[in-house]
Scaffold this motif. Structure first.
Motif, mmCIF file in Angstrom:
data_model
loop_
_atom_site.group_PDB
_atom_site.id
_atom_site.type_symbol
_atom_site.label_atom_id
_atom_site.label_comp_id
_atom_site.label_asym_id
_atom_site.label_seq_id
_atom_site.Cartn_x
_atom_site.Cartn_y
_atom_site.Cartn_z
ATOM 1 N N UNK A 176 78.340 25.422 39.021
ATOM 2 C CA UNK A 176 77.522 24.249 39.320
ATOM 3 C C UNK A 176 76.306 24.685 40.140
ATOM 4 N N UNK A 177 75.085 24.582 39.591
ATOM 5 C CA UNK A 177 73.894 25.023 40.329
ATOM 6 C C UNK A 177 73.709 24.308 41.665
ATOM 7 N N UNK A 178 74.023 23.031 41.731
ATOM 8 C CA UNK A 178 73.874 22.301 42.992
ATOM 9 C C UNK A 178 74.828 22.847 44.046
ATOM 10 N N UNK A 210 81.863 45.162 52.010
ATOM 11 C CA UNK A 210 81.364 43.876 52.521
ATOM 12 C C UNK A 210 82.524 42.954 52.876
ATOM 13 N N UNK A 211 83.718 43.289 52.384
ATOM 14 C CA UNK A 211 84.894 42.471 52.659
ATOM 15 C C UNK A 211 85.074 41.372 51.625
ATOM 16 N N UNK A 212 86.308 41.065 51.343
ATOM 17 C CA UNK A 212 86.599 40.048 50.329
ATOM 18 C C UNK A 212 86.056 38.681 50.702
ATOM 19 N N UNK A 213 85.955 38.417 51.994
ATOM 20 C CA UNK A 213 85.446 37.111 52.420
ATOM 21 C C UNK A 213 83.961 36.941 52.131
ATOM 22 N N UNK A 214 83.279 38.027 51.765
ATOM 23 C CA UNK A 214 81.856 37.932 51.438
ATOM 24 C C UNK A 214 81.627 37.282 50.082
ATOM 25 N N UNK A 215 82.658 37.224 49.258
ATOM 26 C CA UNK A 215 82.527 36.603 47.942
ATOM 27 C C UNK A 215 82.673 35.104 48.060
ATOM 28 N N UNK A 216 81.662 34.369 47.652
ATOM 29 C CA UNK A 216 81.705 32.914 47.648
ATOM 30 C C UNK A 216 82.030 32.437 46.240
ATOM 31 N N UNK A 217 83.182 31.806 46.077
ATOM 32 C CA UNK A 217 83.596 31.277 44.782
ATOM 33 C C UNK A 217 83.041 29.862 44.644
ATOM 34 N N UNK A 218 81.942 29.735 43.943
ATOM 35 C CA UNK A 218 81.220 28.465 43.833
ATOM 36 C C UNK A 218 81.930 27.545 42.843
ATOM 37 N N UNK A 219 81.952 26.276 43.154
ATOM 38 C CA UNK A 219 82.617 25.282 42.308
ATOM 39 C C UNK A 219 81.992 25.222 40.921
ATOM 40 N N UNK A 273 83.845 30.201 40.636
ATOM 41 C CA UNK A 273 85.277 30.311 40.946
ATOM 42 C C UNK A 273 86.074 30.764 39.726
ATOM 43 N N UNK A 274 85.459 30.691 38.542
ATOM 44 C CA UNK A 274 86.110 31.166 37.321
ATOM 45 C C UNK A 274 85.648 32.568 36.928
ATOM 46 N N UNK A 275 85.020 33.284 37.871
ATOM 47 C CA UNK A 275 84.594 34.659 37.596
ATOM 48 C C UNK A 275 85.806 35.564 37.423
#
Length: 475
Positions: A223-225, A206-215, A191-193
């Motif tokens: 966070x790997x988990x 692919x659309x902006x919704x394809x990006x998953x901003x991981x915690x 999420x800090x990318x």
């Protein structure tokens, strides 16, 4: 009928050798003076923009003016009309004061003006760029078969990574596009990318919704988990995961995602693993700092922007992959008008761009003149600048929010100095220094990044004065 005598060249555009030499010498002197002024003057713009725009609107290009007059006007307006990255009191984003070898490279590239699409028309420039790419790849622990190209910036280079990941994920993507997958796709990053990944997702279709901003883990690292959970959740819904993106040097805080852990997950899930090291990748130059990038050697691809920490002129990015055939497949075309069409060699066959400037010469001349040791010393010096700033701020009652091994600091002022964003506005308005406000793990912080090659103790003192006595600095 054609005229009997062919007209000569337009001399204002193509002056004779003596005139070119005279104006060139005069321009070099003007630029040297401008650099001294940029380094000593205000960091922030001082130009009256309303007056400038009135001036600009009067230039209708109907009546030409002497070149020296146009050059003087341009230099003078740039002197007061932009944030001066050449100023050693600029502690802002990743825009450095450009190195002299890189500036020389721009002059050489402008004179010869090679077309970097083809090795047929530009065999030496293409070979020279490939030599630099292989040197950086070796430095990162990639195999001799690694391939890549120079790009205009991290956004283009990271876009290439997404296209390569899509190409590798399904053999039908090249011809059928996303229809080949039969389901939505997703890629995963912190999420800090860099926020440019949203634009990249849009560009790639692919659309902006394809990006998953991981915690993140509470310290600014992915966070790997949480990454594993996000991938599992998508698979359960029928979404097709295609790529994991780890960041090596986040824009806001200089944090490095757990590269080995991200590589483990990408390998287990059989996903393309890309490392966005646009800024932090500069640490490769330093024997001391490159250890913080351990795990980069396991990536399928990575990005480095030489125009950030390695101090070349804008823009000079590198995309490097261990999977060269995928890159060639991603950008393959067939044509008979190009002077050469060698897959894996000709840049137009393995990159987004076709016509392109000779970008790699900037890094080549920097490496040729300073070597890895010199570039490493430059990179390490900036971390020493940040150490000085950190120690002084802590002694003055500030707290430090991030724990980055790179040259960026997130600092929280004591209450007596007011809120972060108002404080930063006062500092920037003073013109004495430049810093930024950002958010790190939910808190507003002052972001201080060492970008200039020539920052001194005196410049650090000016920054500290502006931060700790911002109200006085404004007066």
């Amino acid at each position: 009928m054609s005229p009997a005598v062919l007209p000569g060249a337009v001399r204002t555009l193509f002056p004779a050798a003596a005139e070119r030499e005279r104006i060139g010498g005069w321009l070099n002197a003007q630029l040297a003076t401008a650099l001294v002024r940029a380094q000593a003057g205000p960091v922030t713009p001082t130009l009256d923009m309303e007056a400038f725009l009135r001036e600009l609107s009067a230039l209708d290009f109907e009546q030409p003016q002497p070149l020296e007059q146009a050059l003087s006007w341009t230099i003078e307006r740039l002197q007061g009309g932009m944030v001066q990255m050449a100023n050693p009191r600029y502690f802002g984003l990743f825009n450095p004061g450009a190195s002299f070898p890189a500036q020389c490279a721009d002059q050489i590239a402008a004179l010869f003006n090679p077309q970097l699409a083809s090795s047929g028309s530009s065999p030496v420039p293409v070979a020279l760029e490939n030599h630099v790419l292989r040197a950086v790849a070796r430095r990162a622990g990639f195999p001799p078969t690694a391939a890549g190209h120079f790009a205009t910036g991290g956004s283009e280079s990271n876009f290439t990574a997404l296209i390569a990941a899509l190409t590798a994920a399904h053999p039908g993507f090249a011809n059928e596009g996303l229809l080949a997958f039969g389901a939505p796709v997703a890629f995963y990053t912190s999420r800090d990318c860099h926020i440019a990944w949203q634009k990249i997702a849009h560009q790639a279709g692919v659309g902006r919704s394809a990006m998953r901003a991981v915690a993140t883990d509470g310290a600014g690292r992915m966070d790997p988990k949480a990454l594993s959970r996000a991938i599992a959740a998508d698979r359960a819904l029928g979404t097709v995961p295609i790529m994991v993106v780890a960041t090596a040097g986040t824009t806001g805080a200089g944090m490095i995602d757990p590269l080995h852990a991200c590589a483990d997950i990408a390998g287990r899930e059989q996903l393309w693993y890309h490392v966005d090291a646009a800024w932090g990748g500069g640490a490769l130059a330093s024997e001391r700092l490159r250890t913080h990038l351990e795990g980069l050697e396991r990536a399928d691809s990575f990005t480095v922007d030489a125009h950030k920490w390695l101090a070349t002129t804008m823009g000079c990015a590198l995309f490097i992959t261990r999977r060269g055939p995928v890159l060639s497949e991603a950008f393959r075309v067939t044509t008979d008008f190009m002077p050469s069409s060698v897959s894996g060699l000709d840049p137009y066959l393995n990159s987004v761009q076709w016509s392109r400037r000779f970008l790699g010469l900037r890094l080549f001349l920097s490496l040729a003149s300073a070597g890895w040791r010199g570039l490493g010393a430059h990179v390490e010096r900036s971390t020493l600048v940040i150490e000085r700033v950190r120690d002084a701020l802590v002694a003055g009652g500030w707290s430090i929010a991030n724990a980055s091994p790179l040259a960026v600091l997130n600092a929280i002022p004591p209450q007596r100095l007011g809120d972060v964003r108002s404080l930063v506005k006062r500092v920037v308005a003073s013109g004495r220094a430049w810093a930024a406000a950002t958010t790190f793990e939910g808190r507003d912080v002052v972001r201080i990044c060492a970008t200039n090659r020539e920052t001194t103790e005196r410049d650090i003192g000016a920054l500290l004065t502006a931060l700790s006595g911002a109200a006085e600095a404004q007066q």
